[in-house]
Write a protein that holds these residues in place. Structure first.
Motif, PDB file in Angstrom:
ATOM      1  N   PRO A 121       0.823  -1.221   0.000  1.00  0.00           N
ATOM      2  CA  PRO A 121       0.000   0.000   0.000  1.00  0.00           C
ATOM      3  C   PRO A 121       0.851   1.264   0.000  1.00  0.00           C
ATOM      4  CG  PRO A 121       0.017  -0.987   2.186  1.00  0.00           C
ATOM      5  CD  PRO A 121       0.767  -1.932   1.277  1.00  0.00           C
ATOM      6  N   GLU A 122       2.166   1.122   0.207  1.00  0.00           N
ATOM      7  CA  GLU A 122       3.060   2.272   0.273  1.00  0.00           C
ATOM      8  C   GLU A 122       3.679   2.646  -1.065  1.00  0.00           C
ATOM      9  OE1 GLU A 122       5.851   1.992   3.487  1.00  0.00           O
ATOM     10  OE2 GLU A 122       4.443   0.822   4.670  1.00  0.00           O
ATOM     11  N   THR A 123       3.598   1.768  -2.056  1.00  0.00           N
ATOM     12  CA  THR A 123       4.255   2.064  -3.326  1.00  0.00           C
ATOM     13  C   THR A 123       3.228   2.301  -4.429  1.00  0.00           C
ATOM     14  OG1 THR A 123       4.435  -0.291  -3.867  1.00  0.00           O
ATOM     15  CG2 THR A 123       6.322   0.728  -2.774  1.00  0.00           C
ATOM     16  N   ASP A 124       3.616   3.135  -5.369  1.00  0.00           N
ATOM     17  CA  ASP A 124       2.782   3.447  -6.529  1.00  0.00           C
ATOM     18  C   ASP A 124       3.737   3.870  -7.643  1.00  0.00           C
ATOM     19  OD1 ASP A 124       1.273   4.805  -8.505  1.00  0.00           O
ATOM     20  OD2 ASP A 124      -0.233   5.398  -7.022  1.00  0.00           O
ATOM     21  N   SER A 125       3.972   2.977  -8.595  1.00  0.00           N
ATOM     22  CA  SER A 125       4.934   3.251  -9.660  1.00  0.00           C
ATOM     23  C   SER A 125       4.556   4.476 -10.481  1.00  0.00           C
ATOM     24  CB  SER A 125       5.073   2.033 -10.584  1.00  0.00           C
ATOM     25  OG  SER A 125       5.670   0.966  -9.892  1.00  0.00           O
ATOM     26  N   PHE A 126       3.263   4.662 -10.755  1.00  0.00           N
ATOM     27  CA  PHE A 126       2.836   5.820 -11.536  1.00  0.00           C
ATOM     28  C   PHE A 126       3.151   7.112 -10.782  1.00  0.00           C
ATOM     29  CE2 PHE A 126      -0.213   9.068 -12.790  1.00  0.00           C
ATOM     30  CZ  PHE A 126       0.030   9.129 -14.152  1.00  0.00           C
ATOM     31  N   ARG A 127       2.807   7.153  -9.500  1.00  0.00           N
ATOM     32  CA  ARG A 127       3.072   8.355  -8.688  1.00  0.00           C
ATOM     33  C   ARG A 127       4.573   8.629  -8.619  1.00  0.00           C
ATOM     34  NH1 ARG A 127       1.486   7.061  -3.174  1.00  0.00           N
ATOM     35  NH2 ARG A 127       3.596   6.285  -3.040  1.00  0.00           N
ATOM     36  N   PHE A 128       5.358   7.580  -8.423  1.00  0.00           N
ATOM     37  CA  PHE A 128       6.813   7.743  -8.355  1.00  0.00           C
ATOM     38  C   PHE A 128       7.341   8.300  -9.676  1.00  0.00           C
ATOM     39  CE2 PHE A 128      11.245   6.350  -8.074  1.00  0.00           C
ATOM     40  CZ  PHE A 128      11.559   6.723  -6.779  1.00  0.00           C
ATOM     41  N   GLY A 129       6.814   7.785 -10.781  1.00  0.00           N
ATOM     42  CA  GLY A 129       7.205   8.282 -12.099  1.00  0.00           C
ATOM     43  C   GLY A 129       6.845   9.747 -12.292  1.00  0.00           C
ATOM     44  N   GLN A 130       5.670  10.140 -11.821  1.00  0.00           N
ATOM     45  CA  GLN A 130       5.274  11.552 -11.920  1.00  0.00           C
ATOM     46  C   GLN A 130       6.209  12.437 -11.097  1.00  0.00           C
ATOM     47  OE1 GLN A 130       2.896  12.879 -13.995  1.00  0.00           O
ATOM     48  NE2 GLN A 130       2.985  10.794 -14.779  1.00  0.00           N
ATOM     49  N   ASN A 131       6.630  11.949  -9.942  1.00  0.00           N
ATOM     50  CA  ASN A 131       7.578  12.708  -9.123  1.00  0.00           C
ATOM     51  C   ASN A 131       8.939  12.827  -9.794  1.00  0.00           C
ATOM     52  OD1 ASN A 131       5.804  13.320  -7.000  1.00  0.00           O
ATOM     53  ND2 ASN A 131       6.158  11.343  -6.046  1.00  0.00           N
ATOM     54  N   ILE A 132       9.392  11.747 -10.433  1.00  0.00           N
ATOM     55  CA  ILE A 132      10.652  11.813 -11.184  1.00  0.00           C
ATOM     56  C   ILE A 132      10.505  12.807 -12.333  1.00  0.00           C
ATOM     57  CG2 ILE A 132      12.199  10.557 -12.733  1.00  0.00           C
ATOM     58  CD1 ILE A 132      11.783   8.095 -10.962  1.00  0.00           C
ATOM     59  N   ARG A 133       9.374  12.744 -13.046  1.00  0.00           N
ATOM     60  CA  ARG A 133       9.136  13.667 -14.160  1.00  0.00           C
ATOM     61  C   ARG A 133       9.201  15.115 -13.686  1.00  0.00           C
ATOM     62  NH1 ARG A 133       5.090  16.649 -16.463  1.00  0.00           N
ATOM     63  NH2 ARG A 133       5.098  16.737 -18.721  1.00  0.00           N
ATOM     64  N   GLN A 134       8.532  15.398 -12.567  1.00  0.00           N
ATOM     65  CA  GLN A 134       8.536  16.770 -12.055  1.00  0.00           C
ATOM     66  C   GLN A 134       9.943  17.201 -11.640  1.00  0.00           C
ATOM     67  OE1 GLN A 134       5.893  19.041 -12.166  1.00  0.00           O
ATOM     68  NE2 GLN A 134       7.675  20.351 -11.834  1.00  0.00           N
ATOM     69  N   ALA A 135      10.689  16.287 -11.034  1.00  0.00           N
ATOM     70  CA  ALA A 135      12.066  16.606 -10.642  1.00  0.00           C
ATOM     71  C   ALA A 135      12.915  16.922 -11.873  1.00  0.00           C
ATOM     72  CB  ALA A 135      12.671  15.445  -9.849  1.00  0.00           C
ATOM     73  N   MET A 136      12.720  16.150 -12.947  1.00  0.00           N
ATOM     74  CA  MET A 136      13.484  16.401 -14.181  1.00  0.00           C
ATOM     75  C   MET A 136      13.102  17.757 -14.778  1.00  0.00           C
ATOM     76  SD  MET A 136      15.441  13.794 -14.295  1.00  0.00           S
ATOM     77  CE  MET A 136      16.147  13.795 -15.922  1.00  0.00           C
ATOM     78  N   LEU A 137      11.811  18.088 -14.751  1.00  0.00           N
ATOM     79  CA  LEU A 137      11.377  19.394 -15.255  1.00  0.00           C
ATOM     80  C   LEU A 137      11.947  20.530 -14.407  1.00  0.00           C
ATOM     81  CD1 LEU A 137       7.653  18.587 -16.111  1.00  0.00           C
ATOM     82  CD2 LEU A 137       9.529  18.989 -17.728  1.00  0.00           C
ATOM     83  N   ASP A 138      11.996  20.324 -13.105  1.00  0.00           N
ATOM     84  CA  ASP A 138      12.575  21.330 -12.216  1.00  0.00           C
ATOM     85  C   ASP A 138      14.062  21.540 -12.509  1.00  0.00           C
ATOM     86  OD1 ASP A 138      10.091  21.569 -10.993  1.00  0.00           O
ATOM     87  OD2 ASP A 138      10.659  20.401  -9.213  1.00  0.00           O
ATOM     88  N   ILE A 139      14.778  20.448 -12.739  1.00  0.00           N
ATOM     89  CA  ILE A 139      16.206  20.550 -13.070  1.00  0.00           C
ATOM     90  C   ILE A 139      16.383  21.278 -14.400  1.00  0.00           C
ATOM     91  CG2 ILE A 139      18.250  19.214 -13.724  1.00  0.00           C
ATOM     92  CD1 ILE A 139      17.284  17.100 -11.641  1.00  0.00           C
ATOM     93  N   ARG A 140      15.550  20.936 -15.384  1.00  0.00           N
ATOM     94  CA  ARG A 140      15.634  21.616 -16.676  1.00  0.00           C
ATOM     95  C   ARG A 140      15.376  23.113 -16.516  1.00  0.00           C
ATOM     96  NH1 ARG A 140      11.773  19.995 -21.588  1.00  0.00           N
ATOM     97  NH2 ARG A 140      10.278  21.095 -20.297  1.00  0.00           N
ATOM     98  N   ALA A 141      14.414  23.463 -15.677  1.00  0.00           N
ATOM     99  CA  ALA A 141      14.099  24.882 -15.455  1.00  0.00           C
ATOM    100  C   ALA A 141      15.278  25.623 -14.827  1.00  0.00           C
ATOM    101  CB  ALA A 141      12.856  25.017 -14.585  1.00  0.00           C
ATOM    102  N   LEU A 142      16.064  24.939 -14.020  1.00  0.00           N
ATOM    103  CA  LEU A 142      17.247  25.575 -13.441  1.00  0.00           C
ATOM    104  C   LEU A 142      18.246  25.990 -14.507  1.00  0.00           C
ATOM    105  CD1 LEU A 142      17.961  23.299 -10.345  1.00  0.00           C
ATOM    106  CD2 LEU A 142      17.218  25.686 -10.311  1.00  0.00           C
TER     107      LEU A 142
END
Length: 130
Positions: free
Chosen positions: A101-122
């Motif tokens: 109940p603690e893991t969610d691959s889709f949610r984790f992927g969305q968080n990675i995606r957002q982190a990558m977008l944040d890095i690109r914005a830097l």
């Protein structure tokens, strides 16, 4: 060790090296005792991209596959493999167990995606946020 790592039973190479050196030198490391006894909730590795030499990814970007992956090594963990494809593309393969109940691959992927977008914005501060 190579086969163990491929089947999810290997440990991080850096910690393994520290462990070997500590044993060789007869050093008792409380850090290594603690770290090596903890569950590995995140298992990551880069997947080799041998097919890059076979295809021009600029001409045929749709022919680049996401690669393969591996499963998590803990029941409440994630397995994440990634491929750096050229200068403008990184693909990720994320896996987790439905039974946790603690893991969610889709949610984790969305968080990675957002982190990558944040890095690109830097690096591109004038670029609009997606």
């Amino acid at each position: 060790m190579y086969r163990l790592a491929m089947t999810g039973a290997g440990i991080d190479r850096h910690l393994f090296c520290l462990y070997i050196v500590s044993k060789l030198m007869g050093i008792d490391s409380p850090f290594l005792k603690q770290v090596l006894s903890e569950p590995w909730r995140l298992s990551t590795s880069q997947t080799p991209q041998q097919q890059l030499n076979l295809i021009d990814i600029q001409k045929f970007p749709k022919y680049v596959g996401a690669g393969g992956g591996f499963g998590p090594v803990a029941d409440d963990g994630y397995g994440v493999s990634y491929i750096i494809v050229g200068e403008n593309l990184i693909t990720f393969h994320i896996s987790s167990k439905f039974s946790s109940p603690e893991t969610d691959s889709f949610r984790f992927g969305q968080n990675i995606r957002q982190a990558m977008l944040d890095i690109r914005a830097l690096f591109n501060p004038k670029e609009k946020k997606m």
